[in-house]
Enzyme design. Structure first.
Site, PDB file in Angstrom:
ATOM      1  N   ASP A 107      16.349 -10.917 -18.736  1.00 17.87           N
ATOM      2  CA  ASP A 107      15.512 -10.200 -19.690  1.00 17.87           C
ATOM      3  C   ASP A 107      14.156  -9.901 -19.058  1.00 17.87           C
ATOM      4  OD1 ASP A 107      14.106 -12.578 -19.633  1.00 17.87           O
ATOM      5  OD2 ASP A 107      14.126 -12.903 -21.789  1.00 17.87           O
ATOM      6  N   ASP A 151      10.131 -10.620 -19.826  1.00 19.07           N
ATOM      7  CA  ASP A 151       9.201 -11.400 -20.647  1.00 19.07           C
ATOM      8  C   ASP A 151       7.793 -10.847 -20.482  1.00 19.07           C
ATOM      9  OD1 ASP A 151      11.123 -13.670 -21.412  1.00 19.07           O
ATOM     10  OD2 ASP A 151      11.238 -13.693 -19.217  1.00 19.07           O
ATOM     11  N   ASP A 164      11.380  -9.822 -24.318  1.00 18.99           N
ATOM     12  CA  ASP A 164      10.613 -10.751 -25.153  1.00 18.99           C
ATOM     13  C   ASP A 164       9.154 -10.351 -25.085  1.00 18.99           C
ATOM     14  OD1 ASP A 164      12.789 -12.302 -25.869  1.00 18.99           O
ATOM     15  OD2 ASP A 164      12.525 -13.729 -24.230  1.00 18.99           O
TER      16      ASP A 164
HETATM   17  N1  CTP Z   1      10.572 -19.357 -23.710  1.00 19.42           N
HETATM   18  C1  CTP Z   1      10.241 -20.122 -24.785  1.00 19.42           C
HETATM   19  N2  CTP Z   1      11.011 -20.069 -25.906  1.00 19.42           N
HETATM   20  C2  CTP Z   1      12.098 -19.271 -25.969  1.00 19.42           C
HETATM   21  C3  CTP Z   1      12.437 -18.475 -24.886  1.00 19.42           C
HETATM   22  C4  CTP Z   1      11.649 -18.552 -23.761  1.00 19.42           C
HETATM   23  O1  CTP Z   1       9.253 -20.839 -24.736  1.00 19.42           O
HETATM   24  N3  CTP Z   1      12.835 -19.252 -27.079  1.00 19.42           N
HETATM   25  C5  CTP Z   1       9.763 -19.430 -22.497  1.00 19.42           C
HETATM   26  C6  CTP Z   1      10.242 -20.608 -21.692  1.00 19.42           C
HETATM   27  O2  CTP Z   1       9.177 -21.494 -21.495  1.00 19.42           O
HETATM   28  C7  CTP Z   1      10.696 -20.026 -20.399  1.00 19.42           C
HETATM   29  C8  CTP Z   1      10.165 -18.606 -20.383  1.00 19.42           C
HETATM   30  O3  CTP Z   1       9.892 -18.280 -21.727  1.00 19.42           O
HETATM   31  O4  CTP Z   1      10.170 -20.753 -19.325  1.00 19.42           O
HETATM   32  C9  CTP Z   1      11.150 -17.640 -19.797  1.00 19.42           C
HETATM   33  O5  CTP Z   1      12.394 -17.831 -20.431  1.00 19.42           O
HETATM   34  P1  CTP Z   1      13.691 -16.976 -20.111  1.00 19.42           P
HETATM   35  O6  CTP Z   1      13.408 -15.527 -20.259  1.00 19.42           O
HETATM   36  O7  CTP Z   1      14.780 -17.511 -20.964  1.00 19.42           O
HETATM   37  O8  CTP Z   1      14.065 -17.388 -18.627  1.00 19.42           O
HETATM   38  P2  CTP Z   1      13.565 -16.843 -17.212  1.00 19.42           P
HETATM   39  O9  CTP Z   1      13.037 -18.012 -16.494  1.00 19.42           O
HETATM   40  O10 CTP Z   1      12.651 -15.685 -17.379  1.00 19.42           O
HETATM   41  O11 CTP Z   1      14.902 -16.418 -16.500  1.00 19.42           O
HETATM   42  P3  CTP Z   1      15.698 -15.022 -16.662  1.00 19.42           P
HETATM   43  O12 CTP Z   1      15.424 -14.258 -15.427  1.00 19.42           O
HETATM   44  O13 CTP Z   1      17.128 -15.414 -16.787  1.00 19.42           O
HETATM   45  O14 CTP Z   1      15.188 -14.337 -17.881  1.00 19.42           O
HETATM   46 MN    MN Z   2      13.213 -14.115 -18.638  1.00 18.52          MN
HETATM   47 MN    MN Z   3      12.909 -14.539 -22.203  1.00 19.23          MN
END
Ligand code: CTP
Ligand code: MN
Ligand code: MN
Ligand code: MN
Length: 382
Positions: free
Chosen positions: A204, A206, A306
């Site tokens: 995703d 962020d 997000d």
């Molecule tokens: N996070 C959070 N609560 C959530 C989702 C995410 O606090 N419900 C925060 C977490 O602390 C996390 C960060 O957002 O460290 C990123 O989360 P995520 O997008 O799920 O993972 P990534 O590390 O960005 O890996 P990816 O590349 O798969 O998105």
């Molecule tokens: Mn992410």
């Molecule tokens: Mn995320």
């Protein structure tokens, strides 16, 4: 002398926030095996067991050498009995039968498949499994009671499970910046999550939004979402408001989780490809997007985004909290609590004995408050 030097280089902290963990590491085969076990435990609802495997994998990710024998594990923290057994099997036979059995099991495969649907967690997936459902087709044929998020997840299953490239993430940043600029000039949009840690792709995007004048950010998220929606940029969105009345109760605000305290939105964007380029083609997405009607599915891609909005004074905490990795965040909080008697979340740092909030103007200052060496995002891939 040899045993001493082995012990020496094994001075590894049990806290991920005290270990440098680059993206590329030297124990891939072992960590993949352990992470499969962690995933399987999570599918069974065994959070503790899952955490143990996940911690063991995380320790191995931080090692600057490749583990070749179980002897090397004795000095390492967080490697439990079961993890050691798995590691030993892989070291001796190249693969672990226990891990292979998990990977081939119908339950594991089905759970993994279902949980790749946006909006589906362990509870829903295992319920479906128990009802005898196995495929996406089964869901559509036998089930109607899907939530809004799950419906969107199913609809965009293929897109949402193809990795988001950095170029695509940067295109999303531009779209969001454009939206933000209309309502609040001077507001910034920062790419966090895995991309900030240097990952070339992710599941995703962020994004963290703030404005240097505290208070200006209030109400911004809903305006941005409405505008994006009106321009057909959103395929799905679910906004969570900051419970601002709770601000008066500091104790309560500390006990609340990071998520509950910042305005945030889980969404699915419709990312249009530039004129002449089609999805899946060799050309990567590049700036120059146009607003289009999402009619022709080869011209756009669904991307999970997000969005988080933080008041300026909380920005460093939000940045630290949303950069991850999850293992790194979990250990930062564990370290704060157990070693420093402080509560860290995505908006504050609270000293429980002095009963004061510690402010910070940068991530570096938060590490300083915690007595930790600063860890750049690229080394937080725990
Ligand atoms: N996070 C959070 N609560 C959530 C989702 C995410 O606090 N419900 C925060 C977490 O602390 C996390 C960060 O957002 O460290 C990123 O989360 P995520 O997008 O799920 O993972 P990534 O590390 O960005 O890996 P990816 O590349 O798969 O998105
Ligand atoms: Mn992410
Ligand atoms: Mn995320
Ligand atoms: Mn929420």
């Amino acid at each position: 002398v040899q045993a001493e030097s082995l012990e020496d280089r094994c001075q590894v902290s049990p806290y991920a926030c005290q270990r440098r963990t680059p993206l590329a590491h030297k124990n891939q085969v072992l960590t993949e095996a352990l992470e499969t076990m962690a995933e399987e435990a999570r599918f069974c609802g065994s959070e503790g067991r899952s955490l143990a495997f996940s911690r063991a994998a995380s320790v191995l990710k931080s090692l600057p050498w490749t583990v070749r024998g179980v002897k090397e594990l004795h000095f390492l923290p967080c490697i439990g009995e079961h993890s050691r057994k798995i590691i030993q099997e892989v070291l001796e036979d190249g693969t672990s039968t226990e891990v292979e059995n998990v990977r081939q099991s119908e339950r594991y495969q089905t759970m993994k498949h279902f949980m790749k649907i946006f909006g589906v967690g362990v509870k829903t997936a295992s319920q479906w499994y128990q009802e005898g459902l196995r495929t996406i087709n089964d869901l559509q044929a036998h089930h109607a009671k899907l939530g809004k998020a799950q419906q969107a997840g199913l609809l965009h299953y293929r897109d949402l499970n193809s990795p988001v490239k950095r170029s695509e993430a940067e295109a999303i940043v531009q779209v969001v910046q454009k939206a933000v600029d209309q309502f609040l000039p001077g507001a910034s949009v920062t790419l966090t999550g895995g991309f900030r840690r240097g990952k070339p792709s992710g599941h995703d995007v962020d994004l963290l939004i703030t404005h240097p004048v505290e208070g200006q950010e209030v109400g911004l998220l809903s305006k941005v979402i409405s505008w994006l929606d009106s321009q057909d940029f959103l395929l799905y969105h679910s906004t969570h408001r900051n419970a601002s009345q709770a601000l008066e109760d500091q104790e309560l605000s500390v006990s609340m989780t990071a998520m509950d305290r910042l305005d945030h939105c889980f969404s699915i964007f419709c990312l249009n490809y530039p004129h002449g380029s089609i999805k899946g083609g060799s050309r990567a997405w590049e700036p120059g997007y146009e607003l289009k009607d999402p009619g022709d599915a080869t011209l756009w891609k669904a991307v999970r985004v997000d969005l988080v909005v933080a008041p300026y004074s909380q920005f460093p905490f939000a940045l630290l909290g949303w950069t991850g990795s999850r293992n790194f965040e979990r250990d930062l909080r564990r370290f704060s609590k157990h070693e420093k008697k402080m509560v860290l979340n995505s908006h504050t740092l609270y000293h429980t004995e002095k009963k004061i909030f510690l402010s910070a103007a940068s991530e570096e200052e938060i590490f300083q408050h915690l007595g930790l060496e600063f860890m750049p995002p690229e080394e937080r891939n725990a």
